[in-house]
Design an enzyme around this catalytic site. Sequence first.
Site, PDB file in Angstrom:
ATOM      1  N   GLY A  91       0.845  -1.197   0.000  1.00 30.80           N
ATOM      2  CA  GLY A  91       0.000   0.000   0.000  1.00 30.80           C
ATOM      3  C   GLY A  91       0.873   1.237   0.000  1.00 30.80           C
ATOM      4  O   GLY A  91       2.080   1.161   0.263  1.00 30.80           O
ATOM      5  N   GLN A 120       3.117   9.984   1.372  1.00 33.98           N
ATOM      6  CA  GLN A 120       4.406   9.310   1.570  1.00 33.98           C
ATOM      7  C   GLN A 120       5.398   9.620   0.452  1.00 33.98           C
ATOM      8  O   GLN A 120       6.589   9.372   0.597  1.00 33.98           O
ATOM      9  CB  GLN A 120       4.215   7.790   1.684  1.00 33.98           C
ATOM     10  CG  GLN A 120       3.480   7.348   2.944  1.00 33.98           C
ATOM     11  CD  GLN A 120       3.283   5.845   2.984  1.00 33.98           C
ATOM     12  OE1 GLN A 120       2.297   5.332   2.460  1.00 33.98           O
ATOM     13  NE2 GLN A 120       4.221   5.128   3.581  1.00 33.98           N
ATOM     14  N   CYS A 162       5.493  -0.379   7.617  1.00 44.07           N
ATOM     15  CA  CYS A 162       5.241   0.848   6.857  1.00 44.07           C
ATOM     16  C   CYS A 162       6.513   1.202   6.086  1.00 44.07           C
ATOM     17  O   CYS A 162       7.613   1.171   6.651  1.00 44.07           O
ATOM     18  CB  CYS A 162       4.882   1.990   7.816  1.00 44.07           C
ATOM     19  SG  CYS A 162       4.513   3.547   6.981  1.00 44.07           S
ATOM     20  N   LEU A 163       6.340   1.542   4.815  1.00 44.43           N
ATOM     21  CA  LEU A 163       7.513   1.910   4.010  1.00 44.43           C
ATOM     22  C   LEU A 163       8.179   3.179   4.549  1.00 44.43           C
ATOM     23  O   LEU A 163       9.365   3.389   4.333  1.00 44.43           O
ATOM     24  CB  LEU A 163       7.094   2.110   2.545  1.00 44.43           C
ATOM     25  CG  LEU A 163       6.513   0.855   1.868  1.00 44.43           C
ATOM     26  CD1 LEU A 163       5.969   1.207   0.486  1.00 44.43           C
ATOM     27  CD2 LEU A 163       7.540  -0.258   1.773  1.00 44.43           C
ATOM     28  N   HIS A 220      -4.755   1.767   7.833  1.00 45.82           N
ATOM     29  CA  HIS A 220      -3.369   2.224   7.957  1.00 45.82           C
ATOM     30  C   HIS A 220      -3.120   3.376   6.971  1.00 45.82           C
ATOM     31  O   HIS A 220      -2.552   4.415   7.343  1.00 45.82           O
ATOM     32  CB  HIS A 220      -2.442   1.028   7.664  1.00 45.82           C
ATOM     33  CG  HIS A 220      -0.982   1.342   7.593  1.00 45.82           C
ATOM     34  ND1 HIS A 220      -0.061   0.837   8.495  1.00 45.82           N
ATOM     35  CD2 HIS A 220      -0.256   2.107   6.725  1.00 45.82           C
ATOM     36  CE1 HIS A 220       1.143   1.275   8.177  1.00 45.82           C
ATOM     37  NE2 HIS A 220       1.060   2.051   7.101  1.00 45.82           N
ATOM     38  N   GLU A 221      -3.553   3.192   5.716  1.00 47.96           N
ATOM     39  CA  GLU A 221      -3.302   4.228   4.699  1.00 47.96           C
ATOM     40  C   GLU A 221      -4.144   5.483   4.971  1.00 47.96           C
ATOM     41  O   GLU A 221      -3.688   6.610   4.742  1.00 47.96           O
ATOM     42  CB  GLU A 221      -3.592   3.689   3.290  1.00 47.96           C
ATOM     43  CG  GLU A 221      -2.771   2.476   2.868  1.00 47.96           C
ATOM     44  CD  GLU A 221      -1.275   2.652   3.025  1.00 47.96           C
ATOM     45  OE1 GLU A 221      -0.787   3.791   3.010  1.00 47.96           O
ATOM     46  OE2 GLU A 221      -0.585   1.626   3.194  1.00 47.96           O
ATOM     47  N   HIS A 229      -2.486   7.675   7.321  1.00 54.73           N
ATOM     48  CA  HIS A 229      -1.463   8.532   6.679  1.00 54.73           C
ATOM     49  C   HIS A 229      -2.087   9.840   6.193  1.00 54.73           C
ATOM     50  O   HIS A 229      -1.460  10.893   6.256  1.00 54.73           O
ATOM     51  CB  HIS A 229      -0.848   7.819   5.465  1.00 54.73           C
ATOM     52  CG  HIS A 229       0.287   6.891   5.788  1.00 54.73           C
ATOM     53  ND1 HIS A 229       1.440   7.300   6.405  1.00 54.73           N
ATOM     54  CD2 HIS A 229       0.453   5.561   5.550  1.00 54.73           C
ATOM     55  CE1 HIS A 229       2.268   6.273   6.545  1.00 54.73           C
ATOM     56  NE2 HIS A 229       1.687   5.201   6.035  1.00 54.73           N
TER      57      HIS A 229
HETATM   58  O1  K1U Z   1       3.913   2.235   3.887  1.00 56.72           O
HETATM   59  C1  K1U Z   1       2.779   1.815   3.785  1.00 56.72           C
HETATM   60  O2  K1U Z   1       1.816   2.449   4.194  1.00 56.72           O
HETATM   61  C2  K1U Z   1       2.562   0.489   3.124  1.00 56.72           C
HETATM   62  C3  K1U Z   1       2.556  -0.681   4.085  1.00 56.72           C
HETATM   63  C4  K1U Z   1       1.145  -1.193   4.168  1.00 56.72           C
HETATM   64  C5  K1U Z   1       0.816  -2.097   5.309  1.00 56.72           C
HETATM   65  C6  K1U Z   1       1.486  -3.274   5.515  1.00 56.72           C
HETATM   66  C7  K1U Z   1       1.124  -4.128   6.534  1.00 56.72           C
HETATM   67  C8  K1U Z   1       0.067  -3.786   7.355  1.00 56.72           C
HETATM   68  C9  K1U Z   1      -0.585  -2.596   7.168  1.00 56.72           C
HETATM   69  C10 K1U Z   1      -0.223  -1.756   6.127  1.00 56.72           C
HETATM   70  C11 K1U Z   1       3.512  -1.713   3.502  1.00 56.72           C
HETATM   71  O3  K1U Z   1       3.399  -2.102   2.386  1.00 56.72           O
HETATM   72  S1  K1U Z   1       4.760  -2.261   4.529  1.00 56.72           S
HETATM   73  C12 K1U Z   1       5.668  -3.450   3.517  1.00 56.72           C
HETATM   74  C13 K1U Z   1       5.023  -4.770   3.442  1.00 56.72           C
HETATM   75  O4  K1U Z   1       3.875  -4.936   3.779  1.00 56.72           O
HETATM   76  C14 K1U Z   1       5.827  -5.905   2.973  1.00 56.72           C
HETATM   77  C15 K1U Z   1       7.107  -5.724   2.508  1.00 56.72           C
HETATM   78  C16 K1U Z   1       7.832  -6.822   2.084  1.00 56.72           C
HETATM   79  C17 K1U Z   1       7.275  -8.078   2.127  1.00 56.72           C
HETATM   80  C18 K1U Z   1       5.996  -8.254   2.586  1.00 56.72           C
HETATM   81  C19 K1U Z   1       5.261  -7.178   3.025  1.00 56.72           C
HETATM   82 ZN    ZN Z   2       2.418   3.293   6.125  1.00 58.67          ZN
END
Ligand code: K1U
Ligand code: ZN
Length: 205
Positions: free
Chosen positions: A79, A84, A127-128, A169-170, A173
Amino acid sequence: MLAGIIGHPGGHKPCESAAILDPRNGLAYLPGTMAVRPVIVAPDPRLKLVSTDVEKVDDEIRTLVADMLESMYEADGIGLAAVQIGVPKRVIVMDLDQKDGKNNPRAFINPKILWASDEMATFEEGCLSVPEIWDEIERPARIRAEFLDREGVRQEVEADGLLATCLQHEMDHLQGVLFIDHLSKLKRSIALRKLQKAKRLKDAG
Ligand code: K1U
Ligand code: ZN
């Protein structure tokens, strides 16, 4: 790098012959116009901005969506909120089905939660913008939300599981809230210290 969405997997818009089909997401792009944009990492005041509504879903917004999807795939996320990548507009992209070469890119423009269950669910979140930190967060287990799609058409979605978690979560943000803001004071300060240290090391080269 590619940009300028001219078609999408739903097949509503035909792809032009000069377009390239991105095998990761099934979207057709005009070469040379789409961009991977760097994801802002906390602590950064830009992540605290409250995003504003999109007034018109036009080509500029569709390009933003395309850039966001490209940036999300590049960063291995599921996501991403526009803020971001430094654009404080109420735009979210998501793809929860990235496996076996198949993809399901989605965009949620001006999303709004219409209903949330009293029942809560706990998921491990990442979260990225908060790299290398994962923790369990409790949120409503099910939600119903409205949003505009890439054509500007109002849609509703009923969500549970990962979709409900990711949407909430998004949408946090969009209000300038990070998942670590839901943690206890102690856990949050440990996470922030980790992030500050990582930033110092990165800045030192
Ligand atoms: O940064 C963000 O908002 C995106 C976030 C979304 C999210 C993930 C998990 C739970 C709630 C919201 C991500 O994408 S974090 C990265 C991620 O999920 C991931 C990365 C590598 C392998 C598997 C998963
Ligand atoms: Zn996030």
